[in-house]
Design a protein around this motif. Structure first.
Motif, PDB file in Angstrom:
ATOM      1  N   ASP A 263      -2.944  15.494   3.308  1.00 40.46           N
ATOM      2  CA  ASP A 263      -2.711  14.168   3.091  1.00 40.46           C
ATOM      3  C   ASP A 263      -3.829  13.022   2.875  1.00 40.46           C
ATOM      4  N   GLU A 265      -4.002   9.822   2.763  1.00 43.50           N
ATOM      5  CA  GLU A 265      -4.016   8.183   3.036  1.00 43.50           C
ATOM      6  C   GLU A 265      -4.769   8.798   4.588  1.00 43.50           C
ATOM      7  N   THR A 345      -1.986  12.212  -3.759  1.00 41.59           N
ATOM      8  CA  THR A 345      -1.394  12.142  -2.946  1.00 41.59           C
ATOM      9  C   THR A 345      -2.280  13.271  -1.126  1.00 41.59           C
ATOM     10  N   GLU A 346      -3.197  14.611  -1.915  1.00 38.57           N
ATOM     11  CA  GLU A 346      -3.560  15.487  -1.366  1.00 38.57           C
ATOM     12  C   GLU A 346      -4.830  15.362  -1.155  1.00 38.57           C
TER      13      GLU A 346
END
Length: 380
Positions: A263, A265, A345-346
């Motif tokens: 991930d 973030e 996102t990834e």
């Protein structure tokens, strides 16, 4: 020259071109803005000879003409005026600009327009390419930070813009990292070519591109010495760097031994925490990639940093790991830089050995790739 225009439009235009005003120059005219009024518009231009910015907007022009005045005084005075119409006037035989707004008046000494540098414009010329504003702004943000900040190797202080058919590719490298972003064009470029734009100039272009505009036209001058851009009422010009950019495609590793997907973030947050401690240990942030024991436990990425005088930190993030266990270390700032400019996102990290370059790729986005040289892992 005599014209009337809204104070808000004039103030906005001056703010837009202000980034191109020379702050320290042996040529006084470079600390000025050029006011050029035609039959129905006022164009304001500033240049520091590295870049130029020009903005035009409608005005009630009764007497067309040109005049150059000090940018700081003129901008500050216009900003202090009420939101009413402003009258600008100059008289034949005088370089003074007279400003009237409501009960306020001012006289600002000027310099003849003929002394202001002559700058090319796109005009009616067909552009080299037309690019979506948002796409170009994002692409610039994803590569410009990787350019060198010194001029010891001028080409590395710039960003490569490569036009090929319906694709524009931007690339920047500083000898320790490489960032590459491709951008689809709605129409094929007028010609295939490659240019190098100073990174600082390209960063300024990204800042001044209007939010309300959909496209920006890019034009490379015939002698390939300057890049012009036009978006709405804004025009931008930058000199180009003469030289040959490294064959960046050969720098990107074609194979990997271990690949970890995590991930983005969470990875960025962990990298920022590790960077706090890494500052006391040559910015070294260590990544340990461990495969899982089963499909229910795919693996982990451990982000850590330690220093004798600062302490240590560790984050263990769930991750999908392909390949054997591996360890690699990167400069903490380089790590947070790349994780900050992607929106996926990834993100995936591909590597072969601890001493070979690591490759970062946003999952589901093949238009961006970032290569970083590792750091030697030693005792804290």
């Amino acid at each position: 020259m005599q014209l009337r225009c809204p104070q808000s439009e004039l103030e906005r235009a001056l703010h837009q071109v202000s980034r191109a005003v020379a702050r320290r120059s042996t040529l006084p005219v470079l600390s000025n803005v050029l006011l050029a009024a035609d039959e129905a518009n006022l164009r304001i231009t500033a240049t520091n000879l590295e870049i130029a910015l020009s903005v035009s907007f409608p005005a009630e022009v009764t007497d067309p003409g040109q005049l150059s005045v000090r940018a700081d005084v003129f901008t500050e005075f216009i900003g202090s005026l009420p939101k009413q119409d402003v009258i600008l006037s100059g008289t034949t035989g005088s370089n003074d600009l007279r400003v009237t707004c409501g009960t306020s008046k001012a006289r600002i000494p000027g310099i003849p327009a003929e002394d202001f540098p002559s700058l090319p414009r796109i005009g009616d010329q067909p552009p080299t390419a037309t690019v979506p504003v948002e796409g170009l702004r994002e692409a610039i943000s994803q590569v410009v930070f990787a350019a060198a900040t010194d001029d010891s190797r001028p080409v590395l202080a710039g960003v490569l813009l490569e036009f090929r058919g319906t694709e524009l590719t931007l690339a920047a490298a500083d000898g320790f990292r490489l960032s590459v972003r491709s951008l689809a064009l709605q129409q094929p470029a007028a010609t295939d070519l490659a240019i190098i734009v100073p990174a600082r100039a390209l960063g300024e272009l990204a800042r001044v591109l209007g939010d309300g505009e959909e496209t920006v036209q890019l034009l490379v001058t015939p002698n390939r010495s300057q890049l012009l851009a036009r978006s709405g009422r804004l025009e931008f010009l930058s000199r180009l760097i003469d030289g040959t950019f490294p064959e960046f495609r050969q720098i990107i590793p074609k194979q990997w031994r271990t690949r970890v997907t995590v991930d983005r973030e969470s990875f960025l947050a962990a990298a920022r925490r590790a960077k706090i401690f890494a500052q006391s240990n040559n910015e070294v942030v260590k990544l340990h990639i461990a495969p899982g024991d089963s499909e229910l436990d795919p693996g982990s990425l451990t982000v850590s940093a330690q220093a004798a005088d600062a302490g240590d930190t560790e984050d263990i993030l769930p991750a999908r790991v392909d390949g054997p266990e591996a360890t690699i270390a990167f400069n903490g700032r380089y790590l947070t830089d790349v994780l900050s400019v992607t929106k996926a996102t990834e993100i995936a990290l591909e590597m072969t050995t601890p001493n070979a370059a690591g490759v970062f790729r946003p999952v589901g986005d093949e238009s961006f790739v970032h290569v970083v040289m590792p750091m030697v892992i030693g005792a804290a």
